[in-house]
Structure formats: C-alpha cells, structure tokens
Scaffold this active site. Structure first.
Site, mmCIF file in Angstrom:
data_model
loop_
_atom_site.group_PDB
_atom_site.id
_atom_site.type_symbol
_atom_site.label_atom_id
_atom_site.label_comp_id
_atom_site.label_asym_id
_atom_site.label_seq_id
_atom_site.Cartn_x
_atom_site.Cartn_y
_atom_site.Cartn_z
ATOM 1 N N HIS A 30 1.719 5.589 -1.376
ATOM 2 C CA HIS A 30 0.715 7.005 -2.247
ATOM 3 C C HIS A 30 2.258 7.190 -3.054
ATOM 4 O O HIS A 30 3.321 7.405 -1.941
ATOM 5 C CB HIS A 30 0.466 7.479 -1.578
ATOM 6 C CG HIS A 30 -1.002 7.139 -0.669
ATOM 7 N ND1 HIS A 30 -1.717 7.147 -1.534
ATOM 8 C CD2 HIS A 30 -1.232 6.100 0.402
ATOM 9 C CE1 HIS A 30 -2.842 6.564 -0.914
ATOM 10 N NE2 HIS A 30 -1.886 6.201 0.152
ATOM 11 N N HIS A 45 -4.268 -1.170 5.774
ATOM 12 C CA HIS A 45 -4.531 -0.163 7.083
ATOM 13 C C HIS A 45 -5.437 -0.214 7.551
ATOM 14 O O HIS A 45 -5.514 1.341 8.491
ATOM 15 C CB HIS A 45 -4.171 1.544 6.456
ATOM 16 C CG HIS A 45 -5.049 2.145 5.754
ATOM 17 N ND1 HIS A 45 -6.131 2.364 5.826
ATOM 18 C CD2 HIS A 45 -4.837 3.212 4.764
ATOM 19 C CE1 HIS A 45 -7.401 3.242 4.846
ATOM 20 N NE2 HIS A 45 -6.008 3.054 3.969
ATOM 21 N N HIS A 55 0.262 -1.495 -0.072
ATOM 22 C CA HIS A 55 -0.009 -0.192 -0.115
ATOM 23 C C HIS A 55 1.360 0.994 0.265
ATOM 24 O O HIS A 55 1.434 1.724 1.373
ATOM 25 C CB HIS A 55 -0.780 -0.379 1.322
ATOM 26 C CG HIS A 55 -1.806 0.890 1.102
ATOM 27 N ND1 HIS A 55 -3.493 1.043 1.498
ATOM 28 C CD2 HIS A 55 -1.825 2.203 0.837
ATOM 29 C CE1 HIS A 55 -3.666 2.246 1.364
ATOM 30 N NE2 HIS A 55 -2.832 3.170 1.245
ATOM 31 N N ASP A 83 1.112 2.385 3.879
ATOM 32 C CA ASP A 83 0.411 3.763 3.445
ATOM 33 C C ASP A 83 1.914 5.182 3.435
ATOM 34 O O ASP A 83 0.821 6.106 4.032
ATOM 35 C CB ASP A 83 -0.252 3.957 4.366
ATOM 36 C CG ASP A 83 -1.748 4.693 4.024
ATOM 37 O OD1 ASP A 83 -2.206 5.302 2.747
ATOM 38 O OD2 ASP A 83 -2.542 5.141 5.577
ATOM 39 N N LYS A 88 -8.867 -0.306 -6.045
ATOM 40 C CA LYS A 88 -8.752 0.477 -4.573
ATOM 41 C C LYS A 88 -10.568 1.225 -4.839
ATOM 42 O O LYS A 88 -10.888 1.793 -5.569
ATOM 43 C CB LYS A 88 -8.097 1.206 -4.358
ATOM 44 C CG LYS A 88 -7.910 1.749 -3.097
ATOM 45 C CD LYS A 88 -7.428 1.083 -2.103
ATOM 46 C CE LYS A 88 -7.550 2.275 -0.894
ATOM 47 N NZ LYS A 88 -7.046 2.804 -0.316
#
Length: 331
Positions: free
Chosen positions: A12, A165, A10, A237, A92
């Site tokens: 970004h 998460h 996960h 995350d 997602k």
C-alpha cells in the site's frame, strides 16, 4: 548476504502527499511491488490507474523499481479486461467494508453474479488477489473464508488465486490442497501473535487486518516461509497511517514495514533458515508463479551492521520502531 530482485507482492502506497513520503523506502529495496488499489475512490478505470502509476514512478526516484498495478474488483466487461490486460498485474477483491477503503467491495459471493468476470480473468490469465475475511467473529474471519476460497478454486480451476496476507494454519493447509491457490505472507505475521497487539497495553502500531492470531498460526506461517515453500510469496502489506490515525479512538488498521522489511527478514532467515530460502520467499517463488522477468537485475546487499530503527518517518511509526537490527541494506 545478497538478494536478487526482491519483490513485495502486496504493498500500500496510499496517495499524495503520503505516497511521496513512503514510496522511496520500497523503491530503494525492491525490484517491483504489487500495488493495492483501495484508494479513495478505488482504482476501477484505466485512466486513474495509469495516472496513479505515473505518480508512483515519479515518487520512487529509482529506475529499477516497477509498480505492478491492480484494479479494484467489480464486474467488468470482457472488452474492458482485454484492453486492461497489458496494463495490470491482477485484480484485487475486497469483501465490502472488511478493511481500509473497502466499502465498495463485494457484498455477495454468489458465484453466478461473479462468474462472467472470473471466467474472462481465467481466459486472459489475470490473477485474482483476495483479502479473505468474512464478517464473523474477528478471530474466525479468515478461517471461515476458506470455504469461499475452495468454491473459487473448484469452479475456476484455470484462475490463479492469491490468498493475500494469510494468518491462519487453516489457510496454510488449504494452500497445499488446490493447485491454483497461492499465498502472500507478511513480515509482521511471521513475528506477531495477538498477545503482542493486546496482551498488555494496546499497541496501535501493531494493529492490522487480518489481525495477528495464535502462536500455532504463526508457527504454520513460519514453516511455509522458512522452508521456501514454492507457493508462498513475500507480501509486506505495508500500510502506512499517520500517528494521528493510529494513536486515537477508532485506530486505523495497518503496519508500516517498508523501511525495515529486508533487514528483519535477513535476521529471521539467518536464525531460522538460510539465504537460499530467503531468495525463494522474497523473489524466486513469485517469479515462477507469475512468470515475472526483468531486463535488468537489482542486487540488494545486506551487511551485518547494527542500527536503530527511527521512532517515526514523516509522522508514520514504522514496524520495529526504536529496535536495534543486525542487518542493514547497503547504499
């Protein structure tokens, strides 16, 4: 300590120019990462997805880093998903407005409206990744989403559902109740409680969504991770924001942990578990769950060498900024 094919399930990376700054930190330490699609605009078509993947590969400067791409959930036609299957890792789902760049997310969890897409995903074995929070009181949002997870798990038993998460003991228990539920756990949620974020002065660089919860919730997460539980996977995350968006009124949510993730995990598992369970948490579990294989392995060696985390990387304050760590990833 050596780790084989560390995976971040996960991640970004934002987009250019921030993409160019942050991608090398993940590419250096991880064999692959599941890339989140909540850009502006969100990734909902293959042309945009492929172009974004190319930008990531170019920024990574590492041939042994694989971006695993995801689409932003909407009601897709079967023909499109059949075409997309070879290009994507999963899809997602964000509840509308629940976190960064999620305004175009799902506003109703009526199964009839979602059913056509979810049935095709089940048939094509496309995992559904979910940011599981309602719009209730902030400390209850994730626990209250458990009913929606259960509804999905019961009605689509062949659909692989990843609870992203997770932060509560409620979802730690739910993970064990349904065969088709899996979970990612972040580094910062293994360490933080809400006290660390707002117990004294507000710590904007520790503010994230889902927000850190209670000591009991943290202990439940640690039990899953440190035991090497087979349905739990590491997902950082890591979510970078510039200082100007964190140290302000209306602070953005996100913790930037990519530069320190493996170093801190090595220290945590040395103290609370063992290297074998870290290997499970950081790679083996995800490989088994998602049938991931790699033609060439990436071996990461962590040596015991004290170092101090920088206060900022390109105006992005990292997790553990200014702290001294015991393990360093070898060059």
């Amino acid at each position: 300590m050596k780790l084989t094919n560390p995976l971040d399930m996960h991640l970004h990376l934002r987009d250019t120019p921030m993409l160019e700054f942050v991608t090398p930190y993940s590419a250096k330490d991880f064999r692959a990462a599941v890339i989140m699609p909540n850009l502006i605009p969100p990734l909902c078509d293959l042309k945009s997805l492929k172009a974004y993947k190319e930008r990531i590969i170019k920024a990574s400067n590492d041939s042994l880093f694989t971006p695993l791409m995801t689409l932003f959930f909407q009601n897709y036609e079967a023909k499109f998903l059949e075409e997309a299957r070879s290009e994507i890792f999963g899809i997602k789902l964000y509840p509308a407005g629940i976190t960064t760049n999620s305004n175009n997310g799902v506003s109703s969890f009526d199964l009839e409206s979602l059913k056509p897409t979810l049935e095709v995903m089940s048939a094509l074995e496309i995992p559904l990744l979910i940011h599981g929070e309602t719009n209730d009181f902030v400390m209850d949002r994730e626990a209250n989403f458990a009913k929606i997870y259960e509804k999905f798990a019961k009605n689509f038993p062949q659909l692989k559902i990843v609870m992203e998460h997770i932060t509560t003991k409620t979802l730690c228990k739910l993970l064990k109740d349904y065969e088709n539920l899996y979970a990612t756990i972040t580094l910062h949620h293994l360490i933080l409680s809400l006290d660390d974020v707002i117990g004294g002065k507000m710590q904007p660089h520790l503010f994230c969504k889902p927000i850190a919860k209670t000591y009991e919730d943290r202990e439940a997460l640690c039990e899953l991770a440190f035991s090497g539980y087979e349905k739990a996977m590491f997902g950082s995350d890591s979510a970078p924001h510039p200082k100007s968006e964190k140290e302000c009124c209306g602070c953005a949510a996100g913790v930037f942990s990519s530069p320190v993730a493996l170093s801190v995990l090595a220290e945590l598992f040395e103290k609370n578990s063992n290297e074998a369970n870290l290997q499970k948490f950081i790679s083996n579990n995800a490989c088994a769950i998602h049938k991931l294989t790699f033609k060439e392995n990436k071996i990461i060696e962590l040596k015991k060498e004290e170092w101090e985390v920088e206060e900022s990387y390109h105006q992005i304050v990292p997790f553990m900024a200014g702290e001294k760590l015991k393990f360093r990833v070898s060059d």
